[in-house]
Design a protein around this motif. Structure first.
Motif, mmCIF file in Angstrom:
data_model
loop_
_atom_site.group_PDB
_atom_site.id
_atom_site.type_symbol
_atom_site.label_atom_id
_atom_site.label_comp_id
_atom_site.label_asym_id
_atom_site.label_seq_id
_atom_site.Cartn_x
_atom_site.Cartn_y
_atom_site.Cartn_z
ATOM 1 N N LEU A 48 14.294 2.003 9.547
ATOM 2 C CA LEU A 48 14.357 0.523 9.067
ATOM 3 C C LEU A 48 15.562 0.154 9.487
ATOM 4 O O LEU A 48 16.581 0.670 8.884
ATOM 5 N N VAL A 71 11.418 -0.186 12.615
ATOM 6 C CA VAL A 71 10.992 -1.471 12.004
ATOM 7 C C VAL A 71 12.245 -2.293 11.619
ATOM 8 O O VAL A 71 13.175 -1.761 10.973
ATOM 9 N N PHE A 113 11.165 5.833 4.669
ATOM 10 C CA PHE A 113 11.935 5.919 5.823
ATOM 11 C C PHE A 113 12.485 7.254 5.918
ATOM 12 O O PHE A 113 13.321 7.590 4.838
ATOM 13 N N VAL A 116 17.493 4.613 7.353
ATOM 14 C CA VAL A 116 17.788 3.209 6.858
ATOM 15 C C VAL A 116 19.070 2.740 7.207
ATOM 16 O O VAL A 116 20.191 3.278 6.971
#
Length: 244
Positions: A48, A71, A113, A116
Motif C-alpha cells: 500500500l 495499491v 497489507f 505499507v
C-alpha cells in the motif's frame, strides 16, 4: 510553527504540471525510497502506497518487485487518473491499482497489507499521528512499514536548503520546496510523534540532512538485495536516501 500545504491537489492543470516536475526532479529521493521499500519488504504480497500522488513510487515498487501488487490511495481524483495512466505507460498497469481514500481513514480492513509506505505526505496533514496510526492498523503484524518526510528548519536554514540543495530547481519548484519545509515536522516533533505511536520493531532514522523516517523491516524481508537503477548523476546521491 507549521504552515500546512493543501492536503490534496484537485486542479487537473496543477496535477499535470506537478507530475512533470516529479519526473524531472525527484529521481534521487524516489530511487532511494523505492529501493528501501523493496528490500525491507517481503518479496511478494500486497503493498500500500499512502498519498500516492501521480503514482511514481507505487510504479517503481511494482516495476522492480516481480511478485507484488501495489495499491495507491489518494484524495485527489486527478492525481489518481494520472497515476493510472503512468502505470500503464510503464507496463505495470496489471500490478497496480489506484483508488480514492483518506490517509486518516483508510478504506481497508485491519492487517491487510504486507508492506505499507508513504513519502512526503505527513506535512500535508494537521495531525500526523492519525495517519500513522491508520497505516499501523492496516499493516500485518509481520509487515514492513516506511514513512518518510522532510524536517522543518529555521528560516535561514530553509533558504539555504532551497537555494543550495534546490539550485537546479525552477522558481515554481523552489516555492514548492520552501512550502513543504515550512509544513514539515521539526526534529523534536518527529521525536514526539515516534514516541506516541505503537509500531513494535520500528525505529526513527535520518536521511541526509533533509528527511526523517519511521522504519520497520519485515522479518520476512526478501533475501536477494534489489538495486534500483539510476543515472550516473543520481547514483552517488541515491544511497543517502536508502534506509538499511
Amino acid at each position: 510553527m507549521r504552515i500546512l500545504e493543501p492536503e490534496a491537489m484537485m486542479s487537473e492543470d496543477q496535477v499535470v504540471a506537478y507530475d512533470l516536475l516529479v519526473k524531472k526532479y525527484f529521481q534521487i529521493l524516489h530511487s532511494g525510497f523505492i529501493e528501501t521499500i523493496i528490500n525491507l519488504s517481503p518479496s511478494q504480497g500486497s503493498f500500500l502506497d499512502v498519498g500516492t500522488g501521480t503514482g511514481w513510487i507505487a510504479i517503481g515498487v511494482a516495476k522492480y518487485s516481480s511478485e507484488v501488487e501495489v495499491v495507491g490511495v489518494d484524495l485527489s481524483e486527478p492525481m489518481l487518473k494520472v497515476a493510472a495512466k503512468n502505470a500503464l505507460n510503464e507496463g505495470v498497469g496489471g500490478k497496480t491499482k489506484f483508488i480514492s481514500g483518506d490517509a486518516k481513514n483508510l478504506p481497508f480492513e485491519n492487517e491487510t497489507f504486507d508492506s505499507v509506505f508513504c513519502h512526503n505526505m505527513l506535512h500535508h496533514v494537521p495531525n500526523p499521528i492519525e495517519m500513522v496510526n491508520e497505516m499501523a492498523r492496516v499493516i500485518k503484524k509481520d509487515g514492513a512499514i516506511l514513512i518518510r518526510d522532510l524536517k522543518r528548519l529555521p528560516k535561514l536554514l530553509t533558504e539555504f536548503h532551497v537555494n543550495v540543495l534546490g539550485l537546479p530547481y525552477p522558481k515554481i519548484m523552489k516555492k514548492k520546496y520552501r512550502d513543504s519545509i515550512r509544513a514539515a515536522l521539526s526534529e523534536s516533533e518527529w521525536n514526539d510523534l515516534f514516541l506516541s505511536i505503537n509500531i513494535p520493531g520500528a525505529k526513527l532514522t535520518k536521511q541526509s540532512i533533509t528527511h526523517f523516517s519511521i522504519v520497520r523491516p519485515s522479518p520476512n524481508k526478501r533475501k536477494d538485495y534489489i538495486k534500483v537503477p539510476a543515472s550516473v548523476f543520481v547514483q552517488p546521491f541515491k544511497s543517502l536516501y536508502v534506509s538499511k
